[in-house]
Design a protein around this motif. Structure first.
Motif, PDB file in Angstrom:
ATOM      1  N   GLY A 158      11.602   3.076   2.449  1.00 26.69           N
ATOM      2  CA  GLY A 158      11.454   1.485   2.320  1.00 26.69           C
ATOM      3  C   GLY A 158      11.870   1.843   0.945  1.00 26.69           C
ATOM      4  N   LYS A 210       6.151   4.398  -3.760  1.00 24.82           N
ATOM      5  CA  LYS A 210       5.409   3.279  -3.846  1.00 24.82           C
ATOM      6  C   LYS A 210       4.099   4.335  -4.312  1.00 24.82           C
ATOM      7  CE  LYS A 210       2.080   1.711  -0.618  1.00 24.82           C
ATOM      8  NZ  LYS A 210       1.452   1.067   0.515  1.00 24.82           N
ATOM      9  N   THR A 211       4.440   5.606  -3.852  1.00 25.35           N
ATOM     10  CA  THR A 211       3.346   6.469  -4.101  1.00 25.35           C
ATOM     11  C   THR A 211       3.780   7.633  -5.201  1.00 25.35           C
ATOM     12  OG1 THR A 211       4.599   8.395  -2.987  1.00 25.35           O
ATOM     13  CG2 THR A 211       2.529   6.983  -1.887  1.00 25.35           C
ATOM     14  N   ARG A 271       8.372  -0.159   4.011  1.00 25.97           N
ATOM     15  CA  ARG A 271       9.814  -0.270   5.271  1.00 25.97           C
ATOM     16  C   ARG A 271       9.546  -1.782   5.198  1.00 25.97           C
ATOM     17  NH1 ARG A 271       5.506   2.621   7.784  1.00 25.97           N
ATOM     18  NH2 ARG A 271       4.513   1.641   9.780  1.00 25.97           N
ATOM     19  N   GLN A 506       1.794   5.004   9.283  1.00 27.55           N
ATOM     20  CA  GLN A 506       2.998   6.253   9.632  1.00 27.55           C
ATOM     21  C   GLN A 506       2.229   7.847   9.551  1.00 27.55           C
ATOM     22  OE1 GLN A 506       3.434   3.911   7.096  1.00 27.55           O
ATOM     23  NE2 GLN A 506       2.767   5.136   6.263  1.00 27.55           N
TER      24      GLN A 506
END
Ligand code: F6P
Length: 551
Positions: A158, A210-211, A271, A506
């Motif tokens: 994403g 993101k992480t 995503r 996910q």
């Protein structure tokens, strides 16, 4: 979601659909059109600039009533409300699912734990805009004082697919000087190819994660950092790297000043994040105004989702039809065929959106589903596919529901290339011809009018009855792209709610990551002893080591 949803596959609505699934065999689409003048008008839905013709599907008003009833039974309305109001519907991660807040107009109140998140969204957008303006105006300079010419987005999943898909889609809206490249794969060729011909002094890296813990992204980011530091020195990092993340701690640990970090929130799934700060690279390319139009496009479909009843709700209709095919008609895949070269990454983007969301085998409560869930999504731009895989679509033994996406106006004009706009009628004619041929085919009797050899009659017969949606819009603009993405986001939501799965986690990607982490040291020149793998995996590791002279 209503309690009944756990038992959805035993519900009367489900059983009714099960009984109906054989009703549309043979030449059903021919019959449905002949028997129902006005069908195409009745089964065309408009949302924003998107005109969605879903009449070439194997459904009739009875099937649609059954599907809408199933949607009501599954609690689709309630679930949608829970999502857009910030309830923690991503139960396995205990998070809200609020990508709709990313495009909510200022002044809307959406609270997470009593905190209104909309002002945060808009504050971050203003920071992105200020930064984008500086880079685009040449006011943000690199270590040697030169303006930025190339932005390299490093991210994966994403944090890559949305930005690269939209960058490609909106090619006509890009800045003249600032071009973008995208690096995702840990295959070193990806980074090398992207930066090999660049000048470090005019290159800006956007590290999107993101992480900020993803192996591929951090590996590529470290190599990029070494490349910049090697050429321009350690101090250059502040001028040549920005981060997009939810994890300020890891960003700082990597060595990027968090004043050069653009944030988003754990309630944005990877995503579903192209319209968050993950879209920074896109904003650098198309500018804040076009990015704002992009967000406005999403908003049009969000408003449609929450305001329209299920029966006239475009993403709901498309989602329910997908449930019909996947679960009741046992059709495992769906093709997405944009008749627009600039959308060439759109099928890949949708693969993650749909397959990572709904490729699930247990319901929210952990019980196994006893029905088929997420479809396999795939596709290529037309007309290229017509000369490769369309043979199977027309005459293969597997029926593949297909989405055609096509635009009234070409992206390239005669002022850019003399006479080029004449291609567009050919492109569009091919798109329309494909859905017509798929739906109505050519019977043996029709073929026999021109063909006397019975064997060839068989080979030249088209079974037809192959369903498709055609989505049309006047032009591929930032707003229209936002509308398209939101349409598919909410289609995925619809499917996931009916299947009763969590479309927003996910876990399925975790095991491979864990096992790769174990294998990495076993491949190294000074290898750790072979781990506790199966015979095949041990042999693969040994073979690799031997190939690399590391036995
Ligand atoms: O591995 C899957 C995934 O977690 C996706 O869901 C996500 O989009 C991608 O990895 C990248 O994650 P991140 O943005 O945290 O680097």
């Amino acid at each position: 979601m209503s309690d009944e949803s756990a038992e959805i596959s035993g519900s009367p609505e489900w059983l009714a659909l099960n009984e109906s699934s054989g009703r549309f065999d043979d030449l059903a689409l021919r019959r449905l059109f002949t028997d129902n003048p006005g069908r195409a008008t009745a089964m065309t839905t408009t949302v924003g600039d998107l005109v969605i013709d879903w009449s070439k599907h194997r459904v009739d008003p009875d099937t649609m009533s059954q599907l809408f009833a199933l949607g009501h039974r599954a609690g689709l309305r309630e679930r949608t409300t829970q999502m857009v109001t910030g309830q923690r519907i991503n139960t396995t991660e205990s998070r809200p699912v609020l990508h709709t807040a990313l495009r909510a107009p200022a002044g809307t109140v959406i609270e997470v734990d009593g905190h209104d998140v909309v002002p945060d969204v808009h504050a971050e957008l203003r920071r992105m805009e200020a930064f984008a303006d500086r880079v685009r105006d040449g006011d943000w300079t690199g270590q040697t004082g030169r303006p930025i010419h190339t932005v390299v987005n490093i991210g994966i999943g994403g944090s890559d697919l949305g930005p690269v898909m939209a960058y490609e889609a909106l090619a006509g809206f890009r800045h003249d000087r600032v071009r973008c490249r995208f690096v995702s794969n840990v295959d070193g060729s990806d980074l090398a190819a992207a930066v090999g011909d660049l000048e470090p002094a005019t290159t800006l890296f956007v590290i999107s994660s993101k992480t900020f813990t993803t192996l591929e992204t951090l590996t590529n980011a470290r190599s990029a950092r070494a490349w910049i530091v090697g050429q321009l020195g350690e101090d250059a990092v502040a001028k040549h790297f920005v981060a997009v993340s939810t994890n300020a701690e890891q960003v700082a640990a990597f060595g990027i000043d968090t004043t050069n970090m653009f944030g988003f929130w754990d309630w944005v799934g990877g995503r579903y994040s192209v319209d968050s700060a993950i879209g920074l690279t896109l904003m650098l390319a198309i500018g804040p105004d076009a990015f704002s139009e992009f967000l406005g496009g999403f908003r049009i479909v969000d408003e449609h989702l929450v305001s329209q009843p299920l029966e006239t709700n475009a993403p709901v209709i498309l989602g329910l039809i997908e449930v019909w095919y996947r679960t009741f008609c046992d059709l495992p895949t769906r093709a997405v065929l944009p008749y627009n070269r600039h959308l060439h990454r759109f099928p890949a983007y949708l693969q993650q959106l749909d397959m990572e969301s709904n490729g699930k085998q247990v319901r929210l409560d952990g019980t196994p589903v006893d029905y088929e869930t997420g479809p396999i999504i795939w596709g290529e731009p037309g007309t290229n596919g017509q000369h490769s895989f369309h043979q199977l679509l027309h005459q293969g033994t597997t029926v593949v529901p297909t989405d055609f996406i096509v635009f009234g106006w070409p992206d390239t004009t005669d002022s850019e290339f003399p006479g080029i706009s004449a291609h567009h009628d050919l492109l569009v004619a091919n798109c329309f011809a494909q859905s017509e041929a798929l739906a109505f085919g050519r019977t043996a009797e029709e073929v026999a009018v021109d063909e006397s050899d019975p064997q060839l009659v068989a080979h030249r017969t088209f079974p037809g009855n192959r369903p498709s949606t055609t989505i049309m819009a006047p032009r591929l603009t930032p707003s229209v792209l936002g509308q398209l993405i939101a349409l598919y986001e909410h289609q995925v939501l619809t499917q996931g709610v009916v299947w009763g799965v969590n479309s927003f986690d996910q876990w399925g990607v975790e095991l491979g990551k864990v096992l790769a982490t174990a294998i990495i040291p076993e491949l190294a020149p000074e290898a750790a002893p072979l781990g506790n793998h199966d015979e095949s995996t041990n042999a693969l590791i040994s073979r690799y080591r031997a190939m690399r002279g590391r036995s």
